[in-house]
Every structure is written in structure tokens, then in C-alpha cells.
Design a protein around this motif. Structure first.
Motif, PDB file in Angstrom:
ATOM      1  N   SER A 152       0.869  -1.165   0.000  1.00 66.38           N
ATOM      2  CA  SER A 152       0.000   0.000   0.000  1.00 66.38           C
ATOM      3  C   SER A 152       0.907   1.216   0.000  1.00 66.38           C
ATOM      4  O   SER A 152       1.958   1.214   0.614  1.00 66.38           O
ATOM      5  N   ALA A 153       0.482   2.239  -0.699  1.00 65.39           N
ATOM      6  CA  ALA A 153       1.357   3.388  -0.854  1.00 65.39           C
ATOM      7  C   ALA A 153       1.594   4.081   0.483  1.00 65.39           C
ATOM      8  O   ALA A 153       2.661   4.602   0.735  1.00 65.39           O
ATOM      9  N   GLN A 154       0.574   4.058   1.350  1.00 61.24           N
ATOM     10  CA  GLN A 154       0.681   4.885   2.533  1.00 61.24           C
ATOM     11  C   GLN A 154       1.169   4.159   3.780  1.00 61.24           C
ATOM     12  O   GLN A 154       1.842   4.734   4.610  1.00 61.24           O
ATOM     13  N   ALA A 155       0.793   2.917   3.934  1.00 61.68           N
ATOM     14  CA  ALA A 155       1.182   2.209   5.146  1.00 61.68           C
ATOM     15  C   ALA A 155       1.518   0.779   4.773  1.00 61.68           C
ATOM     16  O   ALA A 155       0.705   0.084   4.176  1.00 61.68           O
ATOM     17  N   THR A 156       2.727   0.360   5.091  1.00 59.14           N
ATOM     18  CA  THR A 156       3.128  -0.970   4.649  1.00 59.14           C
ATOM     19  C   THR A 156       3.843  -1.726   5.751  1.00 59.14           C
ATOM     20  O   THR A 156       4.395  -1.148   6.688  1.00 59.14           O
ATOM     21  N   LEU A 186      10.727  -7.591   9.893  1.00 65.37           N
ATOM     22  CA  LEU A 186       9.538  -6.919   9.356  1.00 65.37           C
ATOM     23  C   LEU A 186       9.790  -5.420   9.380  1.00 65.37           C
ATOM     24  O   LEU A 186      10.203  -4.878  10.407  1.00 65.37           O
ATOM     25  N   THR A 187       9.560  -4.779   8.234  1.00 66.62           N
ATOM     26  CA  THR A 187       9.787  -3.340   8.175  1.00 66.62           C
ATOM     27  C   THR A 187       8.455  -2.625   8.013  1.00 66.62           C
ATOM     28  O   THR A 187       7.735  -2.849   7.031  1.00 66.62           O
ATOM     29  N   ALA A 188       8.142  -1.806   8.985  1.00 67.15           N
ATOM     30  CA  ALA A 188       6.900  -1.039   8.935  1.00 67.15           C
ATOM     31  C   ALA A 188       7.218   0.357   8.437  1.00 67.15           C
ATOM     32  O   ALA A 188       8.226   0.935   8.806  1.00 67.15           O
ATOM     33  N   ALA A 189       6.363   0.867   7.554  1.00 65.08           N
ATOM     34  CA  ALA A 189       6.616   2.204   7.027  1.00 65.08           C
ATOM     35  C   ALA A 189       5.307   2.910   6.728  1.00 65.08           C
ATOM     36  O   ALA A 189       4.267   2.269   6.545  1.00 65.08           O
ATOM     37  N   GLY A 190       5.362   4.222   6.697  1.00 66.15           N
ATOM     38  CA  GLY A 190       4.199   5.014   6.317  1.00 66.15           C
ATOM     39  C   GLY A 190       3.392   5.487   7.516  1.00 66.15           C
ATOM     40  O   GLY A 190       3.877   5.527   8.638  1.00 66.15           O
ATOM     41  N   ALA A 191       2.152   5.862   7.213  1.00 60.26           N
ATOM     42  CA  ALA A 191       1.272   6.396   8.257  1.00 60.26           C
ATOM     43  C   ALA A 191       0.449   5.255   8.836  1.00 60.26           C
ATOM     44  O   ALA A 191      -0.476   4.775   8.195  1.00 60.26           O
ATOM     45  N   TRP A 192       0.792   4.832  10.025  1.00 58.03           N
ATOM     46  CA  TRP A 192       0.038   3.761  10.679  1.00 58.03           C
ATOM     47  C   TRP A 192      -1.075   4.395  11.491  1.00 58.03           C
ATOM     48  O   TRP A 192      -1.001   4.503  12.706  1.00 58.03           O
ATOM     49  N   THR A 193      -2.122   4.817  10.781  1.00 60.46           N
ATOM     50  CA  THR A 193      -3.206   5.541  11.455  1.00 60.46           C
ATOM     51  C   THR A 193      -4.544   4.920  11.109  1.00 60.46           C
ATOM     52  O   THR A 193      -4.637   4.009  10.287  1.00 60.46           O
ATOM     53  N   ALA A 194      -5.579   5.465  11.736  1.00 60.67           N
ATOM     54  CA  ALA A 194      -6.946   4.954  11.578  1.00 60.67           C
ATOM     55  C   ALA A 194      -7.334   4.814  10.110  1.00 60.67           C
ATOM     56  O   ALA A 194      -7.948   3.823   9.720  1.00 60.67           O
ATOM     57  N   ARG A 253      -7.487  -0.305   7.601  1.00 59.86           N
ATOM     58  CA  ARG A 253      -8.130  -1.308   6.761  1.00 59.86           C
ATOM     59  C   ARG A 253      -7.124  -2.013   5.857  1.00 59.86           C
ATOM     60  O   ARG A 253      -7.207  -3.215   5.649  1.00 59.86           O
ATOM     61  N   THR A 254      -6.181  -1.260   5.313  1.00 63.54           N
ATOM     62  CA  THR A 254      -5.198  -1.892   4.434  1.00 63.54           C
ATOM     63  C   THR A 254      -4.095  -2.562   5.248  1.00 63.54           C
ATOM     64  O   THR A 254      -3.453  -3.493   4.774  1.00 63.54           O
ATOM     65  N   ILE A 307       8.184   4.515  10.313  1.00 61.86           N
ATOM     66  CA  ILE A 307       6.787   4.890  10.528  1.00 61.86           C
ATOM     67  C   ILE A 307       6.710   6.400  10.674  1.00 61.86           C
ATOM     68  O   ILE A 307       7.395   6.997  11.491  1.00 61.86           O
ATOM     69  N   GLY A 308       5.875   7.032   9.852  1.00 59.21           N
ATOM     70  CA  GLY A 308       5.784   8.483   9.887  1.00 59.21           C
ATOM     71  C   GLY A 308       4.816   8.955  10.948  1.00 59.21           C
ATOM     72  O   GLY A 308       5.046   9.929  11.645  1.00 59.21           O
ATOM     73  N   GLN A 309       3.713   8.240  11.039  1.00 55.94           N
ATOM     74  CA  GLN A 309       2.678   8.628  11.979  1.00 55.94           C
ATOM     75  C   GLN A 309       2.124   7.388  12.631  1.00 55.94           C
ATOM     76  O   GLN A 309       1.970   6.358  11.974  1.00 55.94           O
TER      77      GLN A 309
END
Lengths: 387, 271
Positions: free
Chosen positions: A9-13, A25-33, A37-38, A65-67
Motif C-alpha cells: 500500500s502506498a501509505q502504510a506498509t 519486518l519493516t513497517a513504514a508510512g502512516a500507521w493511522t486509523a 483497513r489496508t 513509521i511516519g505517523q
């Protein structure tokens, strides 16, 4: 090194890569509400070892993680719990300082509750529902009798000490349930009288006996229709209002307040309401019967061609005072039933808005039902004493 | 939403971002003006205590900002969006970023506690039932309640629990601003103290901006970064506790240095 990626997913992966027996495991992006879903399917995909691989250690790299909000923090926690349940050591690395508190908070979350209330068991639930319904009927019958008794006792007290009677309150309710109900009751009974007469003339004409419609309208309106229509109107109009008033007073602890001040809610709230009904319903029944007869006469004249003089003289012959008395005697008893049902239901209201709605519906349905049942008993009674 | 907004909150930059900007607000009912040309700024990451005499217009200001009451004139900007000129979509986006705790909880009485908390999530986010249940438990944990409470109905809760559940619902969507209308009213001093602590903790962990209408001197002392006093429809004094104590406005003086607050200060010293 083999890459095990979840759906990107472009925003949260969350991307996984095996390094020996270690899953990174690499988490990236906006981990927000918004991205929960994705993220959820990605989390679930990364919660088990890749095929034909054994994992002994998991590292969750979170520095990209940005957010992060509670949704994202929970998903990290879920991921950790899934691996820990398999006996794998999990390590979270690179978590920005300001999110540590949030992730630590999620660590405290307990999911399991102590009881099994939520789990559905069809058979048990079906029996429970039947049992509850049976209990409710008996509970309700007792409630009705208790209220009847309490009202009679309160009435007795008022007769002994008339100065305790809330006359102002009763007059106020009398205005609401009696005076203000007159126009609508007159209109409805007038229309019913018209319809009954029209149908009667239409059918009786086939036998050339149109004039008998006067007997039918007279007897039917005075004995049954007048009082029944009025009672149904009053149950829907005033019974429901009583239930809603008492119910919302119960919800806001007003009734408890009255009790603590030494007032009897039956005497202060319920007796004036029920007495107002007992006075109003016979008056409305009388007015309603007259309106129905008027409507019947009007239709007989305009549609059936029966002159008003003929209608009146025929009416005088066909009905006796007994018919009128039957209707009027029933009225106060019907009023009592409507009043008691409305008050019982009002007092049964629990704390929620939904409960108030249920009680009001129950009040109207039950009072109409009981009025009709009572009417049946009266019919048998009057037949046996020859009225 | 720009990335890294939350980080700013934690770092507390020297020039804080204004998240709510109220300018020249006028609100009145009939002929009576309640709010008369009021200006107010709320900065990101701050806990603002909003005080004033009963009937001075604290709740009216709050309700006007969140759009429940109409205003006569003035502008209200939240996150830089002017709520008058915003399209319905923009408005909804702003509303998603704030949470409101009403004075009496305003929990939906026909839903269980869990359903109450899940209600906004269900409306705005399409997430699985499992995640909804887990998050409801997480929110309950955050406000210090056991997961069993989730099955109860609002009418079965005590006053303190109602406030906590209402806070959990206000926090359901991870808002950036929470509006609290007298959060500690009706709670015993210990319960109120716990609730203040809870708000402070949540503010730290979530980086919240808090707009708190309150009468509770304890809350003002312990959790508020900044206090704004409303009177005669305007902000009388605005600043940290020291400013309040130094103010020579009669009402402010009476409120913060009167008999009750002196007793309160003595208690705090001895504690």
C-alpha cells in the motif's frame, strides 16, 4: 535472503524479509486509523512464518513509521502477540521516542472478558426467551393488579382526607385527555358513523330493507362502536402520553425525588391521571356516540334518501335506554384499564431512550387489547342479565 | 494530514501551531448577547482550561466552536479551515479530527459501551469486526476500564465510569483535539484527580490538544498548561496559572485567590 512481502500500500506498509531464521519486518508510512483497513490483512499475513521456513526471532523495524495512532499501535501489538503466542521472541526496534508511551499502553490491553455472555447458543437462547416471556406475562399481571390495588387504596385515602387530593393536577389532565380530545374524537366517530350507515344501506338495499340501517346504526353505535372507538383513540392519544410522561420522570429520578420528600407517587401522579381518564372517557363516549349517530343520519338522508324525521322516529322505536346505558356503563371501566396499563408501563421504564419507546408501544398495544377483551366480557355479562 | 504532525506535538516547538482560532465571535440568544467580540487561540499540544462564572458563556463558546450553536458574527478556524466557508466534506474532515466529551456523557442509551465506542469507527472506517472489538478493548484500557465494561449499557454505569466511557468514545477516532465540557463535575475529589491524571497521560501519549471547560481548581492547577477566563462575553485574562494569580481583575482574583482557593492552596502545600 527471500522476500516475503504483503500487499503493498502506498501509505502504510509492512514488509517481511527472512535473514536466516530471523524474520525482519519493516513497517513504514502512516500507521493511522485511515490506513487500518489496508494494514490489517498485511499484519495477519505477516503473523505466520513463510512456507517451509522456521522463524525463531522476529524483529519489527519501525523507524520508517511516519505517523502512529492507537490503531497503528494496536496493530503492532497484535503482531507481537501473534508471534509471542508461537513462542517466538519479538523485538521492536527504531520506535520514535514520542510513540513509545502509546505502544507501551497497548501492551496493557486485555482482550478476554471473564464471562461468556456474548457467545450465542441457539437452543439455550430459545428456551431462555420462552422462559423470559412467560415470566414477563406473570410479572406484568402482578404489576397490573398491584397498580390497581394501589390506586384503589389511594382513592380510599383521598375519600377519607379530601384535602390531599390534587384537584389542580386532575383538572390539568382532564383538559389534556378530555377537552383537547373532543375535536378529533368527534371527527373520527362522525366518519365511522357515516361509513357504517353507507355500508348498511348498500347491503340492506339488496333485501329492500334499507330502513333497517337505522336500527343497526343505533344499536351498534350506542352499545359498541362509540365506546370502542373512543377507547382506542384515548389509548393511542392519552395512554401513550401518560406512559411517556411517567417514563421520562422515572428516568430522570423525579419519581424517586418525590418519594424521598414523603409523597406517594401514586397519589401525586397516578391518581389524578386515572381519575381524569375515568371522567373524560364517558363524556367522550357520549359525544362520540352522538357524532356517529349524526353521521349515520346524514348519510341515511343524503345517500339512502331516508328523511331526518323518519330517521329520528325510527331511531326512537328501535333503541331503548338500555342500549345507551350499556355503552356508558362500560366507558369508565375501559378508562380505568387504559389508565392502569399506561401507568404500569410508565413506571416500568428503565434508563434508556429505547426502553421508553418500548414501554410506550407496549402501553398502547396492551391497553387496546385489554379494552377489547373487557368488551367481550361485558357483552357476555349484559346478555346474561338481559340488557 | 501531513506526515509527522504528531512529532511536532511531542517536541513542542517554540512557536506553537494554532489549531483553533476564534476571532471577533458574537453569540446571542434573542436580545441578550452572551459572547461579545471574543478572540481566542488554542495551540497544538496544549491543555487549555476555560473558566468563568456560571452563565458567563463557557459552554456556549465551546458549543459554538464545535458548530452546535449559531453565531451572529466572527470567524472560527479549526486546523486552518474556516468552518463557515468550508464545504461539507471539509467540515466532516475537521469533525473527524476532534472528539467531544459532553457534560453528562451523552452516551447512546440503547447501545452497549462497546457499541458506543465503536459507533464512530464503524461510521468512518471500514475495518473488520475483530479489529473493532480489539480497539474497543484498547480504548477502554486507555481510559482505565476493564474489558467487561464493554457489555454494559450506559444506564448501568456509575458517574465516573460514564465519564470514562464518554472519553473513550471521544477518543475513538484518535482525534487531535478533544473538547471536554466539565469533565470532573459530579466526580468525587479522588475520582476527579484520577480523571485529571488520565487526561494528562492521554495528552502526553497521544499528543492531544485539549480544550477543557471546567470549574475544578484542582484540574486547573494540575493539568492545564494555559487558562483562559471568560467574563462579559470576552476573554478577561489568558495565560498560565502565574498570570491568573497575578491578575487584578476582581472576578479572577476572587476565583483564584478567594477563600476556597486559599484553602485549596493550603491543602496543596500540606500535601
Amino acid at each position: 535472503m527471500s522476500a516475503v512481502t504483503g500487499s503493498a500500500s502506498a501509505q502504510a506498509t509492512l514488509q517481511g524479509a527472512m535473514e536466516g531464521d530471523r524474520l525482519r519486518l519493516t513497517a513504514a508510512g502512516a500507521w493511522t486509523a485511515d490506513y487500518a483497513r489496508t494494514l490489517e490483512p498485511q499484519i495477519d499475513a505477516q503473523s505466520q512464518p513463510p512456507r517451509r521456513k522456521t522463524v525463531t526471532r522476529v524483529e519489527i523495524e519501525t523507524s520508517r513509521i511516519g505517523q502512529l495512532d492507537t490503531f497503528g499501535a494496536w496493530l503492532i501489538e497484535r503482531l507481537m502477540r501473534a508471534w509471542q503466542a508461537r513462542g517466538v521472541t519479538v523485538e521492536v526496534t527504531g520506535l520514535p521516542e514520542n510513540y513509545r508511551g502509546l505502544v507501551a499502553e497497548m501492551n496493557q490491553v486485555k482482550l478476554e472478558t471473564d464471562d461468556d455472555v456474548g457467545r450465542p447458543r441457539p437452543l439455550r437462547d430459545a428456551f431462555a426467551a420462552i422462559g423470559r416471556a412467560v415470566y414477563e406475562i406473570s410479572h406484568y399481571a402482578t404489576g397490573f393488579l398491584q397498580m390497581l390495588g394501589a390506586v384503589l387504596v389511594a382513592m380510599g385515602r383521598v375519600i377519607v382526607r379530601p384535602q390531599t387530593f390534587r384537584l389542580t393536577s386532575m383538572v390539568h389532565h382532564l383538559e389534556n385527555v378530555g377537552w383537547r380530545a373532543v375535536p378529533i374524537v368527534l371527527l373520527i366517530t362522525f366518519l365511522v358513523g357515516c361509513i357504517v350507515a353507507q355500508q348498511g344501506i348498500f347491503q340492506f338495499r339488496k333485501f329492500g330493507a334499507a330502513v333497517f340501517v337505522i336500527d343497526m346504526v343505533g344499536v351498534l353505535v350506542l352499545r359498541e362502536l362509540g365506546v370502542l372507538i373512543v377507547c382506542i383513540m384515548v389509548a393511542g392519544r392519552s395512554g401513550s402520553a401518560y406512559t411517556a410522561e411517567l417514563g421520562s420522570m422515572k428516568m430522570r429520578e423525579e419519581i424517586d425525588a418525590l418519594r424521598t420528600m414523603g409523597f406517594d407517587p401514586i397519589e401525586v401522579l397516578i391518581l389524578p391521571r386515572i381519575l381524569a381518564l375515568i371522567i373524560a372517557v364517558p363524556i367522550l363516549t357520549f359525544l362520540g356516540s352522538m357524532a356517529a349517530l349524526y353521521g349515520g343520519g346524514l348519510v341515511a338522508w343524503l345517500y339512502g334518501g331516508i328523511a331526518p324525521e323518519v330517521f329520528l322516529s325510527r331511531l326512537k322505536e328501535s333503541i331503548s335506554l338500555d342500549h345507551f346505558k350499556v355503552g356508558m356503563i362500560k366507558a369508565p371501566f375501559m378508562a380505568l384499564v387504559i389508565g392502569i396499563v399506561a401507568c404500569v408501563q410508565g413506571m416500568e421504564t428503565k434508563g434508556s431512550a429505547e426502553s421508553l419507546g418500548q414501554q410506550t408501544t407496549a402501553s398502547v398495544v396492551e391497553s387496546i387489547f385489554l379494552v377489547i377483551v373487557l368488551d367481550g366480557f361485558f357483552a357476555i355479562f349484559f346478555a346474561s342479565i338481559g340488557m | 494530514m501531513a506526515q509527522g504532525e504528531r512529532e511536532e506535538t511531542a517536541i513542542r516547538p517554540a512557536h506553537p501551531e494554532t489549531v483553533i482560532r476564534v476571532r471577533d465571535l458574537v453569540v446571542g440568544f434573542g436580545r441578550k448577547l452572551i459572547i461579545n467580540h471574543l478572540d481566542l487561540d488554542v495551540y497544538r499540544g496544549q491543555i487549555l482550561g476555560f473558566v468563568g462564572a456560571s452563565g458567563a458563556g463557557k459552554s456556549v463558546t465551546m458549543r459554538t466552536v464545535i458548530g452546535l450553536l449559531p453565531k451572529r458574527s466572527g470567524t472560527i478556524e479549526v486546523f486552518g479551515v474556516n468552518l463557515d466557508t468550508a464545504t461539507p466534506e471539509q467540515r466532516q474532515a475537521v469533525e473527524r479530527r476532534w472528539g467531544v466529551l459532553f457534560q453528562n456523557g451523552a452516551l447512546f442509551s440503547s447501545l452497549t459501551v462497546r457499541q458506543n465506542i465503536q459507533f464512530p469507527m464503524r461510521e468512518y472506517l471500514r475495518i473488520s469486526e475483530r479489529l473493532l472489538d480489539e480497539l474497543a478493548a484498547a480504548k477502554l484500557e486507555m481510559v482505565g476500564l476493564r474489558p467487561d465494561v464493554g457489555d454494559k449499557y450506559p444506564s448501568e454505569l456509575s458517574g465516573g465510569m460514564t465519564k470514562r466511557v464518554a472519553l473513550a468514545r471521544a477518543l475513538a477516532l484518535d482525534p487531535e483535539i478533544v473538547f471536554l465540557d466539565e469533565p470532573t463535575s459530579g466526580l468525587d475529589p479522588i475520582g476527579a484527580g484520577d480523571f485529571d491524571e488520565l487526561i494528562a497521560t492521554l495528552q502526553r501519549t497521544l499528543g492531544l490538544t485539549v480544550f477543557m471547560v471546567t470549574h475544578d481548581l484542582d484540574s486547573l492547577h494540575t493539568v492545564c498548561d494555559r487558562i483562559a477566563v471568560i467574563g462579559d462575553g470576552k476573554i478577561l485574562v489568558d495565560g498560565p496559572m502565574e498570570t491568573m494569580l497575578a491578575s487584578d481583575h476582581p472576578w479572577v482574583k476572587e476565583y483564584f485567590s478567594g477563600k476556597r482557593s486559599r484553602a485549596h492552596a493550603a491543602r496543596r502545600r500540606s500535601a
